[in-house]
Design an enzyme around this catalytic site. Structure first.
Site, PDB file in Angstrom:
ATOM      1  N   HIS A  41      17.356  12.404  22.608  1.00  0.00           N
ATOM      2  CA  HIS A  41      16.599  11.722  21.298  1.00  0.00           C
ATOM      3  C   HIS A  41      15.224  12.050  21.592  1.00  0.00           C
ATOM      4  O   HIS A  41      14.567  12.647  20.273  1.00  0.00           O
ATOM      5  CB  HIS A  41      16.764  10.201  21.495  1.00  0.00           C
ATOM      6  CG  HIS A  41      15.832   9.698  20.187  1.00  0.00           C
ATOM      7  ND1 HIS A  41      16.301   9.698  19.089  1.00  0.00           N
ATOM      8  CD2 HIS A  41      14.830   8.718  20.573  1.00  0.00           C
ATOM      9  CE1 HIS A  41      15.396   8.882  18.258  1.00  0.00           C
ATOM     10  NE2 HIS A  41      14.567   8.289  19.197  1.00  0.00           N
ATOM     11  N   ALA A  42      14.479  12.203  22.417  1.00  0.00           N
ATOM     12  CA  ALA A  42      13.066  12.650  22.564  1.00  0.00           C
ATOM     13  C   ALA A  42      12.925  14.176  22.291  1.00  0.00           C
ATOM     14  O   ALA A  42      12.059  14.193  21.499  1.00  0.00           O
ATOM     15  CB  ALA A  42      12.549  12.483  24.127  1.00  0.00           C
TER      16      ALA A  42
END
Length: 96
Positions: free
Chosen positions: A68-69
């Site tokens: 996600h990052a």
């Protein structure tokens, strides 16, 4: 989390820059693009530290949060790039 935070800040600044350009506030738009760049640099430094640690043999867990990052960072970079183009196009449209 730092990549997500700084990526989110960068994206927000880029979106605000577009809004300022729509109102012909190009000085503020450029300032916001610079803020976006600074936030992206912070996120990129964190990413680079992770890459360097892995190259030294330190394992980084590939988690959903890490994915996600990375997605968040790439999205922010794309929004910043598009904001720069939109601001440029807006300047040209107003000058016609």
């Amino acid at each position: 989390m730092g990549i997500i935070i700084h990526g989110g800040n960068a994206r927000s600044s880029a979106m605000r820059a577009i809004a300022e350009a729509k109102n012909a506030n190009f000085g503020e738009a450029e300032k916001l693009i610079e803020e976006s760049n600074e936030e992206l640099n912070k996120a990129h430094r964190i990413q680079t530290d992770l890459i360097q640690a892995e190259s030294r043999g330190e394992k980084t867990e590939i988690s959903l949060l890490m994915v996600h990052a990375q997605d968040h960072l790439m999205n922010a970079m794309t929004v910043r790039d598009l904001a720069i183009e939109i601001i440029d196009l807006t300047k040209k449209t107003i000058n016609i």
